[in-house]
Motif scaffolding. Structure first.
Motif, mmCIF file in Angstrom:
data_model
loop_
_atom_site.group_PDB
_atom_site.id
_atom_site.type_symbol
_atom_site.label_atom_id
_atom_site.label_comp_id
_atom_site.label_asym_id
_atom_site.label_seq_id
_atom_site.Cartn_x
_atom_site.Cartn_y
_atom_site.Cartn_z
ATOM 1 N N THR A 205 29.615 40.261 68.120
ATOM 2 C CA THR A 205 29.370 40.335 69.560
ATOM 3 C C THR A 205 29.552 41.763 70.071
ATOM 4 O O THR A 205 28.690 42.296 70.783
ATOM 5 N N ASP B 231 28.667 39.653 78.108
ATOM 6 C CA ASP B 231 28.935 38.966 76.837
ATOM 7 C C ASP B 231 30.164 39.545 76.143
ATOM 8 O O ASP B 231 31.009 38.810 75.617
ATOM 9 N N PRO C 78 27.238 34.989 73.176
ATOM 10 C CA PRO C 78 27.377 36.449 73.174
ATOM 11 C C PRO C 78 27.006 37.095 71.839
ATOM 12 O O PRO C 78 26.604 38.253 71.799
ATOM 13 N N THR C 79 27.150 36.340 70.748
ATOM 14 C CA THR C 79 26.774 36.866 69.435
ATOM 15 C C THR C 79 25.268 36.802 69.220
ATOM 16 O O THR C 79 24.657 37.730 68.671
#
Length: 317
Positions: free
Chosen positions: A39, A71, A286-287
């Motif tokens: 992330t 994120d 977020p990743t």
């Protein structure tokens, strides 16, 4: 009548982690750590690329940069404490720190939802009224929309910890979760919590319904405009510019809706499954987001390659 002074307010909360899977915490921490590192790495690359490349200084990429920073902030509000629980057996968290974590998690989630709405609006302007794109989505308006997303989220979430602070917490201090989630904290109170529960549900539903309606409206208008195009190539190109955004919407809202529904009405869903999905909902989007935009958006992909691999030839698609 018992005097409240004979009780002691709890000063900290014990976070169990993933109930029933405590013996596997050490192994569970590995994918959590990898997701967190990816992330930070992926979103940093997106942010730096947009910052350094003048050709990407456009509203669409400004919104993407805001999304990337959100994120990273969201992941940073949950992953470090989870890793402390899984690897260091540091289950305790100060009560005020717990409220802070709860506030940050829910605030960043609502900011992310709002940014997805602004990105849908961006695609609507770009496809439906392209000749007015630069005159409508000016830099001041982009800044106002970004600040509006933060302000809305803050004002919606701030009452939650304030309402919790007025409740007495005497005996229960164990949360069967990996982080400080609103309803889990509320359930520890030694008092009537109807107001807290009603407010939490109303905020969650209003955000999901309002934002999804706006996004759906934008894409209905976009599809109407696309299908009026006479060229198949023009249709494909127009829809292609929306592919990354649609993927991000699905990645964000699908686990969010599942987590929300299992928490409210999924009585037969085991607690461990609920905690795992609630954690994945915060860690996976977020990743995945920078990967989606890196693969689906040619401009981002080409600029990343040119910045980090200057000797590599960029294909002309």
């Amino acid at each position: 009548m018992t005097d409240n002074s004979t009780y002691h307010y709890i000063s900290s909360i014990f976070l169990v982690g993933i109930p029933g899977l405590q013996e596997f915490h050490c192994w569970i921490g590995i994918p959590v750590f990898l997701l967190y590192v990816l992330t930070l790495l992926g979103n940093s690359v997106i942010t730096v690329t947009i910052r350094l490349e003048p050709s990407l200084h456009q509203p669409m990429y400004f919104f993407l940069c805001m999304l990337a920073m959100t994120d990273m902030a969201l992941a940073s509000s949950i992953a470090p404490k989870m890793l402390c629980i899984f690897w260091l057996e540091a289950h305790r968290i100060e009560f005020n720190n717990c409220l802070t974590q709860m506030f940050l998690i829910h605030t960043f989630c609502i900011i992310e939802s709002a940014l997805l709405v602004t990105m849908a609006f961006d695609r609507y302007i770009a496809i439906c009224i392209p000749l007015r794109y630069t005159t409508i989505l000016t830099k001041p308006l982009v800044i106002i929309m970004g600040l509006g997303s933060v302000t809305r989220a803050t004002l919606m979430v701030l009452p939650s910890p304030l309402l919790i602070k007025r409740l007495p917490y005497y005996t229960k201090d164990v949360i069967h979760h990996a982080y400080c989630e609103h309803m889990a904290v509320v359930k520890l109170a030694s008092a009537n919590t109807h107001i807290n529960r009603a407010y939490g549900i109303s905020v969650a539903l209003s955000v999901i319904v309002f934002d999804l309606v706006l996004i759906a409206t934008s894409y209905v208008k976009i599809l109407q405009a696309v299908f009026r195009l006479s060229s198949q190539n023009a249709r494909s190109k127009a829809l292609g510019t929306c592919a990354a955004h649609v993927s991000t919407i699905l990645v964000f809202y699908t686990p969010a809706l599942f987590s929300f529904l299992t928490h409210r009405i999924g009585k037969k869903v085991s607690l461990s499954v609920h905690v795992i999905f609630a954690s994945l909902y915060l860690l996976v989007p977020p990743t995945v987001n920078p990967l989606v935009y890196g693969v689906k958006t040619k401009q981002i992909r080409d600029r990343v390659i040119s910045l980090f691999f200057p000797n590599k030839k960029i294909s002309e698609d």
